[in-house]
Design a protein around this motif. Structure first.
Motif, mmCIF file in Angstrom:
data_model
loop_
_atom_site.group_PDB
_atom_site.id
_atom_site.type_symbol
_atom_site.label_atom_id
_atom_site.label_comp_id
_atom_site.label_asym_id
_atom_site.label_seq_id
_atom_site.Cartn_x
_atom_site.Cartn_y
_atom_site.Cartn_z
ATOM 1 N N GLU A 127 0.848 -1.188 0.000
ATOM 2 C CA GLU A 127 0.000 0.000 0.000
ATOM 3 C C GLU A 127 0.887 1.243 0.000
ATOM 4 O OE1 GLU A 127 -3.346 0.245 -0.166
ATOM 5 O OE2 GLU A 127 -3.416 -1.940 -0.423
ATOM 6 N N HIS A 128 0.388 2.321 -0.592
ATOM 7 C CA HIS A 128 1.184 3.546 -0.699
ATOM 8 C C HIS A 128 1.671 4.027 0.661
ATOM 9 C CE1 HIS A 128 1.843 7.924 -1.015
ATOM 10 N NE2 HIS A 128 2.301 7.631 -2.228
ATOM 11 N N LYS A 129 0.801 3.977 1.675
ATOM 12 C CA LYS A 129 1.160 4.481 2.997
ATOM 13 C C LYS A 129 2.250 3.651 3.658
ATOM 14 C CE LYS A 129 -3.253 6.697 3.896
ATOM 15 N NZ LYS A 129 -4.641 6.379 4.008
ATOM 16 N N ASP A 130 2.364 2.422 3.231
ATOM 17 C CA ASP A 130 3.365 1.529 3.834
ATOM 18 C C ASP A 130 4.590 1.346 2.945
ATOM 19 O OD1 ASP A 130 1.620 0.913 6.055
ATOM 20 O OD2 ASP A 130 0.450 -0.284 4.655
ATOM 21 N N ALA A 131 4.605 2.000 1.768
ATOM 22 C CA ALA A 131 5.682 1.793 0.804
ATOM 23 C C ALA A 131 6.890 2.660 1.114
ATOM 24 C CB ALA A 131 5.173 2.104 -0.603
ATOM 25 N N THR A 132 8.059 2.142 0.743
ATOM 26 C CA THR A 132 9.286 2.934 0.831
ATOM 27 C C THR A 132 9.334 3.885 -0.362
ATOM 28 O OG1 THR A 132 10.574 1.375 -0.488
ATOM 29 C CG2 THR A 132 10.447 0.961 1.899
ATOM 30 N N GLU A 133 10.256 4.851 -0.306
ATOM 31 C CA GLU A 133 10.405 5.777 -1.422
ATOM 32 C C GLU A 133 10.778 5.030 -2.696
ATOM 33 O OE1 GLU A 133 9.682 8.999 -1.707
ATOM 34 O OE2 GLU A 133 8.825 8.738 0.298
ATOM 35 N N GLU A 134 11.613 4.007 -2.581
ATOM 36 C CA GLU A 134 11.997 3.216 -3.749
ATOM 37 C C GLU A 134 10.785 2.496 -4.338
ATOM 38 O OE1 GLU A 134 15.136 -0.357 -5.001
ATOM 39 O OE2 GLU A 134 15.005 0.346 -2.929
ATOM 40 N N GLU A 135 9.947 1.949 -3.464
ATOM 41 C CA GLU A 135 8.747 1.248 -3.937
ATOM 42 C C GLU A 135 7.758 2.225 -4.558
ATOM 43 O OE1 GLU A 135 8.856 -2.456 -0.716
ATOM 44 O OE2 GLU A 135 7.774 -0.591 -0.258
ATOM 45 N N ARG A 136 7.643 3.410 -4.003
ATOM 46 C CA ARG A 136 6.744 4.411 -4.570
ATOM 47 C C ARG A 136 7.206 4.894 -5.935
ATOM 48 N NH1 ARG A 136 5.345 8.245 0.728
ATOM 49 N NH2 ARG A 136 4.276 6.603 1.927
ATOM 50 N N ALA A 137 8.458 4.702 -6.252
ATOM 51 C CA ALA A 137 8.987 5.106 -7.552
ATOM 52 C C ALA A 137 8.467 4.202 -8.677
ATOM 53 C CB ALA A 137 10.516 5.086 -7.535
ATOM 54 N N SER A 138 7.958 3.032 -8.332
ATOM 55 C CA SER A 138 7.365 2.149 -9.332
ATOM 56 C C SER A 138 6.057 2.752 -9.840
ATOM 57 C CB SER A 138 7.088 0.770 -8.729
ATOM 58 O OG SER A 138 6.312 -0.003 -9.614
ATOM 59 N N ARG A 139 5.827 2.703 -11.149
ATOM 60 C CA ARG A 139 4.604 3.253 -11.735
ATOM 61 C C ARG A 139 3.534 2.198 -11.924
ATOM 62 N NH1 ARG A 139 4.660 4.763 -16.538
ATOM 63 N NH2 ARG A 139 2.902 6.199 -16.370
ATOM 64 N N LEU A 140 3.835 0.955 -11.581
ATOM 65 C CA LEU A 140 2.860 -0.125 -11.726
ATOM 66 C C LEU A 140 1.950 -0.139 -10.500
ATOM 67 C CD1 LEU A 140 2.158 -2.351 -13.775
ATOM 68 C CD2 LEU A 140 3.554 -3.919 -12.420
ATOM 69 N N CYS A 141 0.701 0.204 -10.708
ATOM 70 C CA CYS A 141 -0.217 0.401 -9.589
ATOM 71 C C CYS A 141 -1.278 -0.693 -9.524
ATOM 72 C CB CYS A 141 -0.904 1.766 -9.713
ATOM 73 S SG CYS A 141 0.243 3.159 -9.605
ATOM 74 N N ASN A 142 -1.728 -0.942 -8.311
ATOM 75 C CA ASN A 142 -2.728 -1.970 -8.070
ATOM 76 C C ASN A 142 -4.133 -1.402 -8.317
ATOM 77 O OD1 ASN A 142 -4.192 -4.172 -7.149
ATOM 78 N ND2 ASN A 142 -3.946 -3.612 -4.993
ATOM 79 N N SER A 143 -4.891 -2.045 -9.188
ATOM 80 C CA SER A 143 -6.264 -1.615 -9.460
ATOM 81 C C SER A 143 -7.223 -2.078 -8.377
ATOM 82 C CB SER A 143 -6.733 -2.176 -10.805
ATOM 83 O OG SER A 143 -6.950 -3.583 -10.702
ATOM 84 N N GLY A 144 -6.805 -3.088 -7.597
ATOM 85 C CA GLY A 144 -7.687 -3.694 -6.607
ATOM 86 C C GLY A 144 -8.353 -4.962 -7.097
ATOM 87 N N LEU A 145 -8.431 -5.156 -8.418
ATOM 88 C CA LEU A 145 -9.067 -6.346 -8.976
ATOM 89 C C LEU A 145 -8.133 -7.548 -8.849
ATOM 90 C CD1 LEU A 145 -10.677 -3.943 -10.254
ATOM 91 C CD2 LEU A 145 -11.159 -5.486 -12.144
ATOM 92 N N LEU A 146 -8.721 -8.685 -8.545
ATOM 93 C CA LEU A 146 -7.899 -9.863 -8.252
ATOM 94 C C LEU A 146 -8.669 -11.123 -8.623
ATOM 95 C CD1 LEU A 146 -5.746 -10.459 -5.117
ATOM 96 C CD2 LEU A 146 -7.552 -12.115 -5.641
ATOM 97 N N ALA A 147 -7.949 -12.131 -9.076
ATOM 98 C CA ALA A 147 -8.542 -13.433 -9.367
ATOM 99 C C ALA A 147 -7.757 -14.512 -8.636
ATOM 100 C CB ALA A 147 -8.540 -13.713 -10.865
ATOM 101 N N ALA A 148 -8.476 -15.467 -8.094
ATOM 102 C CA ALA A 148 -7.834 -16.588 -7.392
ATOM 103 C C ALA A 148 -8.808 -17.758 -7.345
ATOM 104 C CB ALA A 148 -7.437 -16.180 -5.969
ATOM 105 N N ARG A 149 -8.281 -18.927 -7.097
ATOM 106 C CA ARG A 149 -9.156 -20.074 -6.862
ATOM 107 C C ARG A 149 -9.804 -19.905 -5.493
ATOM 108 N NH1 ARG A 149 -4.717 -21.190 -9.514
ATOM 109 N NH2 ARG A 149 -4.763 -22.500 -11.396
#
Length: 458
Positions: free
Chosen positions: A162-184
């Motif tokens: 999550e953004h609030k828990d991310a480091t500055e290095e992790e926040r530099a990633s532009r790949l963002c979570n939409s929230g949608l997920l699939a699993a068995r």
């Protein structure tokens, strides 16, 4: 490689809609606010229907009764109370899905425009040979803002944060979570049972199941949509308006690409189910409500409002025409400026060119309805029908008091109030006898002028 679609296990769709939607400032549940005349959750469910889910569960909280009424028997409602995060929300579907042994696709009711194609890509990735424990849908916005990040390499997730828990290095990633997920289903609920709430919000996050699965040595995969607008959430009236604008722009482009002419595209508003044929011309400021079909070669002039109507080939309407539900204009018929129709069939080649109301009526082929004509269809308690025969001529400023039938080739003289049937080929003239009083007007004017002059002197 992926399994053939026909051999895959059944699918359950879980739609999260438990948020209070406080930013909408509305008594209507957020996901029931319409876009193009259709509640946003219905857009989403229509896309999911393309995968033929065996079960659909809507997780509700505030406004549950509204969702139950809207969904009827098309989805099971699961209650999340209190709201303790997205992971906790999905857990509320577990009881409803007890005994279900298949795939689960988690969607969001306020993210309405995820396509069937994208949903299918997630399920296909879930059944790839590396058998991922979960598949996450990600996107790359121009500005990552406060979105949670997906840390991935070559399509495999290394970490979700999550953004609030991310480091500055992790926040530099532009790949963002939409929230949608699939699993068995078996994996999903087993992992959710292990999710904790040791985070900045004190909530149970759905993406944490990915980190747990990775910690177990499982592969988790990411699918990236090429259209960030597809996963745009709607949380306010402004975002609702922006979503409407995007939808309308796409629909206008499609109408033009399929052979319609939109003179001023930005002023034309479509409904979610509007059907437009080829060689249709639509002038500026036209609004389509639900359930409208427009055949080839139709002309819709400026400032028309059309809802629940069928326009057959070669029809012309407007400007300033209003077609209400139940209006059918058959081939090459025409209505002009300030004509309103409701639950009326206008036969082939029939015309009502000016200032006319046609309600609960049938107008035969080739009939001509003059300016100012109205069908008086309501007696204060019940609606009644007017029938106008083929080639009949209705003179201007006539009132047809239903129930009444005008025969083929009949003529109703201008200014008539017709309350009895008119036979075929008959002329009907219903007017009071004209009374003539020579010199009366002159005497009246002289008297009034004298009276006015006397008042001024006083």
């Amino acid at each position: 490689m992926t399994e053939p679609e026909q051999s895959r296990p059944p699918l359950a769709v879980v739609i999260l809609a438990a948020g209070k939607g406080t930013r909408m400032k509305s008594d209507l549940h957020k996901v029931l606010h319409p876009i193009a005349g259709r509640p946003m959750i219905e857009h989403l469910m229509a896309s999911a229907a393309g995968l033929s889910p065996e079960r659909t569960v809507v997780v509700a909280g505030h406004g549950r009764e509204q969702l139950e009424a809207a969904m009827a028997d098309r989805a099971t409602i699961a209650l999340q109370e209190p709201q303790l995060g997205t992971g906790h929300a999905v857990q509320q579907a577990e009881e409803t899905l007890a005994g279900f042994d298949g795939d689960v696709l988690v969607l969001y009711g306020d993210v309405p425009f995820v396509s069937t194609r994208t949903m299918r890509a997630m399920i296909e990735r879930l059944h790839a040979t590396d058998e991922p424990g979960a598949v996450v849908l990600a996107f790359e916005p121009d500005d990552p803002l406060q979105y949670g990040r997906v840390i991935a390499m070559q399509g495999r997730i290394l970490k979700m944060v999550e953004h609030k828990d991310a480091t500055e290095e992790e926040r530099a990633s532009r790949l963002c979570n939409s929230g949608l997920l699939a699993a068995r289903a078996q994996d999903l609920f087993a992992l959710l049972a292990r999710v904790g709430n040791d985070n900045a919000q004190g909530e149970y996050y759905l993406p944490d199941i990915v980190n747990l699965a990775i910690g177990d040595g499982r592969t988790c995969a990411v699918v990236v949509t090429d259209d960030p607008d597809e996963v745009a959430g709607i949380n306010s009236r402004a975002e609702l308006a922006a979503a409407e604008a995007r939808w309308q722009e796409d629909r206008r482009e499609r109408a033009m690409s399929e052979g319609a002419t939109l003179v001023a595209p930005e002023t034309v508003w479509f409904s979610w189910d509007t059907q437009i044929g080829r060689d249709v011309t639509i002038e500026p400021n036209v609004f389509f409500g639900p359930d409208v079909s427009v055949a080839d070669g139709v002309t819709i002039r400026a400032f028309c409002h059309v809802e629940g109507a069928r326009l057959e080939a070669g029809v012309e309407i407007g400007p300033y025409a209003r077609l209400r539900p139940g209006s059918i204009l058959e081939e090459k018929s025409k209505v002009g400026n300030f004509v309103e129709m409701k639950k009326t069939v206008l036969g082939p080649g029939a015309k009502a060119n000016h200032l006319t109301y046609l309600g609960d009526a049938e107008v035969g082929a080739g009939a001509n309805v003059g300016a100012g004509t109205i069908t008086c269809n309501y007696d204060g308690y019940f609606k009644h029908k007017t029938q106008i025969g083929e080639r009949a001529f209705i003179g201007s400023n006539s009132a047809l008091i239903a129930p009444v039938r005008i025969g083929a080739d009949a003529i109703v003289a201008a200014g008539s109030a017709v309350s009895r049937d008119v036979a075929a080929g008959e002329l009907r003239l219903v007017r009071a006898e004209q009374l003539v009083k020579p010199g009366w007007a002159d005497r009246f004017h002289d008297a009034m002028k004298k009276k006015k002059k006397a008042e001024k002197k006083a």
